[in-house]
Motif scaffolding. Sequence first.
Motif, short mmCIF file in Angstrom:
data_model
loop_
_atom_site.label_atom_id
_atom_site.label_comp_id
_atom_site.label_asym_id
_atom_site.label_seq_id
_atom_site.Cartn_x
_atom_site.Cartn_y
_atom_site.Cartn_z
N GLY A 1 41.19 84.98 66.33
CA GLY A 1 42.07 84.64 67.43
C GLY A 1 41.88 83.23 67.95
N THR A 2 41.41 82.33 67.09
CA THR A 2 41.14 80.97 67.51
C THR A 2 41.82 79.99 66.58
OG1 THR A 2 39.16 80.96 66.15
CG2 THR A 2 38.87 81.60 68.45
N GLY A 3 41.63 78.71 66.84
CA GLY A 3 42.20 77.67 66.00
C GLY A 3 41.57 77.64 64.63
N ARG A 4 42.19 76.90 63.72
CA ARG A 4 41.77 76.83 62.33
C ARG A 4 40.34 76.31 62.18
NH1 ARG A 4 45.41 73.74 58.01
NH2 ARG A 4 46.72 73.97 59.79
N ILE A 5 39.99 75.24 62.89
CA ILE A 5 38.66 74.65 62.73
C ILE A 5 37.58 75.59 63.24
CG2 ILE A 5 37.19 72.75 63.50
CD1 ILE A 5 39.37 70.91 62.84
N VAL A 6 37.83 76.22 64.38
CA VAL A 6 36.84 77.16 64.92
C VAL A 6 36.67 78.31 63.95
CG1 VAL A 6 36.34 78.74 66.82
CG2 VAL A 6 37.30 76.50 67.31
N SER A 7 37.76 78.82 63.38
CA SER A 7 37.66 79.91 62.42
C SER A 7 36.84 79.50 61.20
CB SER A 7 39.05 80.35 61.96
OG SER A 7 39.77 80.91 63.02
N GLN A 8 37.03 78.27 60.74
CA GLN A 8 36.26 77.80 59.58
C GLN A 8 34.79 77.68 59.91
OE1 GLN A 8 38.38 74.23 58.55
NE2 GLN A 8 39.93 75.33 57.39
N VAL A 9 34.46 77.20 61.10
CA VAL A 9 33.06 77.08 61.52
C VAL A 9 32.43 78.46 61.59
CG1 VAL A 9 31.55 76.45 63.45
CG2 VAL A 9 33.35 74.87 62.71
#
Length: 125
Positions: free
Chosen positions: A96-104
């Motif tokens: 449920g977050t942005g792409r970069i946060v999901s990748q991290v």
Amino acid sequence: MAPLEKYSRNDVKNHNDSNSTWLIIENKVYDVTTFLNEHPGGEETILEEAGKDATEAFISAGHSSEAREMLRKYEIGELIDSEKTKKGTRIPNIFGTGRIVSQVIFVALTVGVFIAIRMYHSSRN
């Protein structure tokens, strides 16, 4: 209100640069050419998706309800029925977050699993 213009994915594909920038988001077609210079993430972010279905990128970026409302003024039509994506067929963003946060988060989980496996194997020796 007049029915929306119908476009094919091929029609949209031809609008893939800064002179004419169209996107598909949730089966609707948007001409965001005039918005390129205003986009907070920079025009490059939009141009990466130009001429394509940008639904997943749009959702993954975690756009606010205000951004969704703003998008409506750029709507020019919708996909022809035979080319629409059925709702729920996209891969959901489980965090449920942005792409970069999901990748991290993904990388952190992967590293955590790797460390756990290494510790398990070293404790058996």
